[in-house]
Write a protein that holds these residues in place. Structure first.
Motif, PDB file in Angstrom:
ATOM      1  N   ALA A  16      -4.940  -8.641 -16.787  1.00  0.00           N
ATOM      2  CA  ALA A  16      -4.208  -7.359 -18.110  1.00  0.00           C
ATOM      3  C   ALA A  16      -2.896  -7.354 -16.876  1.00  0.00           C
ATOM      4  CB  ALA A  16      -5.117  -6.486 -18.096  1.00  0.00           C
ATOM      5  N   PHE A  17      -2.892  -6.593 -15.882  1.00  0.00           N
ATOM      6  CA  PHE A  17      -0.925  -5.790 -15.519  1.00  0.00           C
ATOM      7  C   PHE A  17      -0.702  -6.803 -15.255  1.00  0.00           C
ATOM      8  CE2 PHE A  17       1.305  -5.412 -11.813  1.00  0.00           C
ATOM      9  CZ  PHE A  17       1.579  -3.800 -12.132  1.00  0.00           C
ATOM     10  N   PHE A  18      -1.418  -7.795 -14.821  1.00  0.00           N
ATOM     11  CA  PHE A  18       0.650  -9.148 -14.801  1.00  0.00           C
ATOM     12  C   PHE A  18       0.579  -9.642 -15.682  1.00  0.00           C
ATOM     13  CE2 PHE A  18      -1.482  -9.041 -10.902  1.00  0.00           C
ATOM     14  CZ  PHE A  18      -0.213  -9.114  -9.714  1.00  0.00           C
ATOM     15  N   ALA A  19      -0.762 -10.006 -16.577  1.00  0.00           N
ATOM     16  CA  ALA A  19       0.820 -10.419 -17.903  1.00  0.00           C
ATOM     17  C   ALA A  19       0.923  -9.177 -18.792  1.00  0.00           C
ATOM     18  CB  ALA A  19      -0.764 -10.376 -19.159  1.00  0.00           C
ATOM     19  N   ALA A  20       0.557  -8.274 -19.002  1.00  0.00           N
ATOM     20  CA  ALA A  20       1.803  -7.353 -19.453  1.00  0.00           C
ATOM     21  C   ALA A  20       3.104  -6.817 -18.168  1.00  0.00           C
ATOM     22  CB  ALA A  20       0.913  -5.953 -19.831  1.00  0.00           C
ATOM     23  N   PRO A  21       3.259  -7.296 -17.660  1.00  0.00           N
ATOM     24  CA  PRO A  21       4.425  -6.250 -16.243  1.00  0.00           C
ATOM     25  C   PRO A  21       5.217  -5.241 -17.038  1.00  0.00           C
ATOM     26  CG  PRO A  21       5.271  -8.256 -17.092  1.00  0.00           C
ATOM     27  CD  PRO A  21       4.410  -8.849 -17.264  1.00  0.00           C
ATOM     28  N   SER A  22       6.018  -5.406 -18.085  1.00  0.00           N
ATOM     29  CA  SER A  22       7.125  -5.083 -19.196  1.00  0.00           C
ATOM     30  C   SER A  22       6.245  -3.168 -19.194  1.00  0.00           C
ATOM     31  CB  SER A  22       7.181  -4.851 -20.194  1.00  0.00           C
ATOM     32  OG  SER A  22       6.449  -5.221 -20.900  1.00  0.00           O
ATOM     33  N   GLN A  23       4.793  -3.422 -19.571  1.00  0.00           N
ATOM     34  CA  GLN A  23       3.940  -2.025 -19.523  1.00  0.00           C
ATOM     35  C   GLN A  23       4.503  -1.447 -18.240  1.00  0.00           C
ATOM     36  OE1 GLN A  23       3.501  -1.128 -23.215  1.00  0.00           O
ATOM     37  NE2 GLN A  23       3.845  -3.345 -23.881  1.00  0.00           N
ATOM     38  N   ALA A  24       3.932  -2.095 -17.554  1.00  0.00           N
ATOM     39  CA  ALA A  24       3.110  -1.146 -16.116  1.00  0.00           C
ATOM     40  C   ALA A  24       4.624  -0.742 -15.426  1.00  0.00           C
ATOM     41  CB  ALA A  24       2.795  -2.570 -15.003  1.00  0.00           C
ATOM     42  N   LEU A  25       5.321  -1.672 -15.512  1.00  0.00           N
ATOM     43  CA  LEU A  25       6.493  -1.264 -14.116  1.00  0.00           C
ATOM     44  C   LEU A  25       8.025  -0.679 -15.228  1.00  0.00           C
ATOM     45  CD1 LEU A  25       7.177  -4.921 -12.488  1.00  0.00           C
ATOM     46  CD2 LEU A  25       6.125  -3.211 -11.944  1.00  0.00           C
ATOM     47  N   LEU A  26       7.733  -0.720 -17.041  1.00  0.00           N
ATOM     48  CA  LEU A  26       8.523  -0.341 -17.726  1.00  0.00           C
ATOM     49  C   LEU A  26       8.624   1.501 -18.304  1.00  0.00           C
ATOM     50  CD1 LEU A  26      10.597  -2.948 -18.832  1.00  0.00           C
ATOM     51  CD2 LEU A  26      11.713  -1.952 -16.856  1.00  0.00           C
ATOM     52  N   GLY A  27       7.073   1.632 -17.774  1.00  0.00           N
ATOM     53  CA  GLY A  27       6.862   2.755 -18.204  1.00  0.00           C
ATOM     54  C   GLY A  27       6.319   3.013 -19.475  1.00  0.00           C
ATOM     55  N   GLY A  28       5.465   1.661 -20.778  1.00  0.00           N
ATOM     56  CA  GLY A  28       5.524   1.436 -21.118  1.00  0.00           C
ATOM     57  C   GLY A  28       6.523   0.480 -22.524  1.00  0.00           C
ATOM     58  N   ASN A  29       7.867   1.103 -22.160  1.00  0.00           N
ATOM     59  CA  ASN A  29       8.908   0.752 -23.292  1.00  0.00           C
ATOM     60  C   ASN A  29       9.216  -0.901 -22.705  1.00  0.00           C
ATOM     61  OD1 ASN A  29      11.219   0.352 -24.759  1.00  0.00           O
ATOM     62  ND2 ASN A  29      12.139   1.754 -23.573  1.00  0.00           N
ATOM     63  N   SER A  30       8.630  -2.003 -23.432  1.00  0.00           N
ATOM     64  CA  SER A  30       9.125  -3.012 -22.867  1.00  0.00           C
ATOM     65  C   SER A  30      10.702  -3.532 -23.516  1.00  0.00           C
ATOM     66  CB  SER A  30       8.040  -4.422 -24.229  1.00  0.00           C
ATOM     67  OG  SER A  30       8.153  -3.953 -25.094  1.00  0.00           O
ATOM     68  N   LYS A  31      11.499  -3.249 -24.461  1.00  0.00           N
ATOM     69  CA  LYS A  31      12.504  -3.227 -24.785  1.00  0.00           C
ATOM     70  C   LYS A  31      13.864  -2.671 -23.639  1.00  0.00           C
ATOM     71  CE  LYS A  31      11.391  -5.640 -29.012  1.00  0.00           C
ATOM     72  NZ  LYS A  31      11.990  -5.478 -30.831  1.00  0.00           N
ATOM     73  N   LEU A  32      14.686  -3.476 -24.266  1.00  0.00           N
ATOM     74  CA  LEU A  32      15.985  -3.079 -22.905  1.00  0.00           C
ATOM     75  C   LEU A  32      16.621  -2.194 -24.563  1.00  0.00           C
ATOM     76  CD1 LEU A  32      17.220  -5.038 -20.599  1.00  0.00           C
ATOM     77  CD2 LEU A  32      16.542  -3.086 -19.932  1.00  0.00           C
ATOM     78  N   PRO A  33      17.871  -1.077 -24.129  1.00  0.00           N
ATOM     79  CA  PRO A  33      18.227  -1.214 -25.806  1.00  0.00           C
ATOM     80  C   PRO A  33      19.286  -1.865 -26.392  1.00  0.00           C
ATOM     81  CG  PRO A  33      19.138   0.212 -23.718  1.00  0.00           C
ATOM     82  CD  PRO A  33      18.103  -0.665 -23.252  1.00  0.00           C
ATOM     83  N   ASP A  34      19.559  -2.325 -27.241  1.00  0.00           N
ATOM     84  CA  ASP A  34      20.436  -2.687 -28.535  1.00  0.00           C
ATOM     85  C   ASP A  34      21.190  -2.653 -28.579  1.00  0.00           C
ATOM     86  OD1 ASP A  34      21.816  -4.522 -29.510  1.00  0.00           O
ATOM     87  OD2 ASP A  34      19.537  -4.845 -31.458  1.00  0.00           O
ATOM     88  N   PHE A  35      22.915  -2.682 -28.236  1.00  0.00           N
ATOM     89  CA  PHE A  35      24.028  -1.736 -28.623  1.00  0.00           C
ATOM     90  C   PHE A  35      24.798  -2.752 -29.721  1.00  0.00           C
ATOM     91  CE2 PHE A  35      23.124  -1.213 -23.794  1.00  0.00           C
ATOM     92  CZ  PHE A  35      22.966  -0.285 -23.880  1.00  0.00           C
ATOM     93  N   THR A  36      24.015  -3.733 -30.573  1.00  0.00           N
ATOM     94  CA  THR A  36      24.649  -4.431 -31.387  1.00  0.00           C
ATOM     95  C   THR A  36      25.047  -3.824 -32.577  1.00  0.00           C
ATOM     96  OG1 THR A  36      23.153  -4.655 -32.526  1.00  0.00           O
ATOM     97  CG2 THR A  36      23.652  -6.521 -30.448  1.00  0.00           C
ATOM     98  N   GLU A  37      24.298  -2.771 -32.884  1.00  0.00           N
ATOM     99  CA  GLU A  37      24.394  -2.030 -34.027  1.00  0.00           C
ATOM    100  C   GLU A  37      26.274  -0.468 -33.853  1.00  0.00           C
ATOM    101  OE1 GLU A  37      21.622  -0.167 -36.028  1.00  0.00           O
ATOM    102  OE2 GLU A  37      20.620  -0.737 -36.631  1.00  0.00           O
ATOM    103  N   LEU A  38      26.109  -0.766 -32.027  1.00  0.00           N
ATOM    104  CA  LEU A  38      27.210   0.755 -31.415  1.00  0.00           C
ATOM    105  C   LEU A  38      28.368   0.201 -31.771  1.00  0.00           C
ATOM    106  CD1 LEU A  38      25.156   2.211 -28.922  1.00  0.00           C
ATOM    107  CD2 LEU A  38      25.089   3.049 -31.122  1.00  0.00           C
TER     108      LEU A  38
END
Length: 483
Positions: A16-38
């Motif tokens: 489960a840890f390796f299947a969801a690295p973004s959850q473990a390594l990014l503190g539960g935030n799997s998305k980077l900021p989207d700057f398109t609207e800005l």
């Protein structure tokens, strides 16, 4: 059976840890900021600024001197070819030629006020502002401030798109930032990164606490806005640290709070006014702190008090260590000019200093910082025998002649010239031939003979402060006399 269940459970947790690295390594935030609207919202208020300057060419390259090789696209290569010509040594007739430069800016009011860097429009004969809808408008300089590298422009237009001004004092190291500008002339280029430091002071820049980022900034980005994730302008991209002429991961922006204060002063009074004490200062290192009787290095030590300055009237002395100004702690040298510059001119400020190991309070009426040329003008009987006391320190001294005082701009009666430096305490303290010793252990030095008497009474085995003048610049050093 129990053991097998535990093993299968462990295996499931690992998968489960390796299947969801973004959850473990990014503190539960799997998305980077989207700057398109800005970008869509703010790009229309960012402009390209092109200028034309006339540069005089007196003659071509000196004989035997060839044009250096620069990286492809380097602005320096174009400048060398324009100035010296492409035909090699001595080519190119004397005269004037037009040089063009590019920069960025952003609109702060719908009626056409635009902010950019001073160095973008410096000495410009003509300024053209290109908007996002490809309109080109002529701009005039309303006012500028070299010390903060700021300029305010005005174009004749209405209903222009504008940026939202943020608060740079709320910035935190590590938060996201975005730049929009015209690097190398490529309009409305976007780059992103993080705030890597705040309140960064650069050499020769005394009045701007820069924001440091790793946002890619290149020639042409100067004067463009730095945004936070709320789409607010928090800085003005101004400088890069580079050895190649391009981006290397260190970019510096003027905080928007500083910039808007400059803009407001330009609009209301046509110039920028700053507070002034009238002292030259340096940082306090560990050795100086010990020699001044301080528990830890902090503050700004006074190297010179300028005549007829607010500091002179308030009783400041060379060797004073300023540790607090108007309630603000002065941790390092660079904190003091920023605090003084932002203090109201004509008002009194309480200053806490350390003088000869004791804390004192002074009251100073803050003056107005003079123009740079005025500051430059303000900012000193033949050889005598070298005395034995100086020789025991490993140096040979002589009195200053009136001509030497004139050349060194030493206006008072202090100072002895270091003629030679041998092995000993002076060499260990990095005293150099040609230095002028002005003060030792808070006592003025007026002659080689008087210096001998001072040295005889100095404590041994203890770090002592020594004020020297190297060239025309004062410098505090420390020296330890052998026991």
């Amino acid at each position: 059976m129990k053991v097998r269940i535990v093993n299968w459970l462990s295996l499931f947790l690992v998968l489960a840890f390796f299947a969801a690295p973004s959850q473990a390594l990014l503190g539960g935030n799997s998305k980077l900021p989207d700057f398109t609207e800005l970008v869509e919202k703010n790009s229309p208020a960012v402009v390209n600024i092109s200028t034309t300057q006339k540069i005089s060419r007196e003659h071509g390259m000196p004989p035997g001197f060839n044009i250096p090789e620069f990286p492809e696209g380097s602005p320096f290569g174009d400048l060398f070819e324009r100035f010296f010509g492409e035909q090699g040594p001595g080519a190119g007739p004397p005269g004037e030629f037009e040089n063009q430069s590019l920069g960025s800016g952003f609109i702060i009011s719908a009626d056409g006020y635009i902010v950019t860097n001073y160095h973008v429009v410096k000495d410009a004969e003509e300024i053209t502002v290109r908007l996002s809808d490809r309109r080109e408008l002529k701009a005039e300089v309303v006012g500028s401030d070299k010390r903060s590298d700021m300029a305010l422009l005005k174009v004749e237009a209405n209903d222009l798109p504008v940026v939202t001004i943020g608060n740079s004092k709320e910035l935190k190291v590590g938060e996201w930032a975005m730049a929009i500008g015209s690097p190398f002339g490529f309009d409305h280029s976007v780059s992103v990164g993080v705030i890597s430091a705040i309140n960064r002071n650069l050499p020769s820049e005394n009045y701007v606490p820069f924001i440091q980022t790793d946002v890619a900034i290149n020639p042409g980005n100067s004067g463009g806005p730095l945004f936070n994730l709320d789409g607010e302008v928090v800085g003005i991209n101004s400088q890069i640290f580079t050895r190649s002429g391009g981006f290397m991961g260190l970019s510096f922006a003027i905080p928007i709070d500083v910039a808007m204060d400059v803009v407001e002063q330009i609009k209301t009074q046509g110039r920028v006014s700053r507070g002034w004490l009238g002292i030259l200062i340096q940082d306090v290192n560990k050795e100086l702190a010990e020699s001044f009787g301080m528990k830890k290095p902090m503050g700004a030590v006074v190297l010179r008090v300028l005549p007829d300055s607010p500091a002179a009237e308030a009783g400041f002395k060379e060797g004073d260590v300023v540790v607090e100004f108007a309630g603000k702690t002065i941790h390092r040298q660079s904190d003091l000019p920023l605090a003084v510059a932002s203090f109201p001119v004509g008002e009194e400020a309480k200053v806490r200093i350390i003088r000869e190991g004791k804390s004192r309070n002074l009251t100073v009426k803050i003056g107005e910082l003079p123009p740079e040329e005025e500051l430059a003008a303000v900012a000193p009987s033949g050889p005598s025998e070298s005395d034995k006391a100086a020789e025991t320190l490993g140096m040979v001294l002589e009195d200053l002649s009136s001509e030497q005082r004139k050349q060194l701009e030493i206006r008072d009666k202090r100072g002895v010239l270091v003629k030679e430096v041998h092995e000993g305490p002076a060499a260990e303290a990095e005293i150099r031939q040609g230095d002028v010793i002005l003060m030792i252990n808070h006592k003025n030095v007026t002659s080689a003979k008087q210096f001998a008497k001072l040295v005889a009474d100095l404590p041994r085995g203890k770090l002592l402060p020594m004020l020297v003048q190297r060239g025309k610049a004062p410098l505090f050093m420390t020296i330890r006399l052998e026991e």
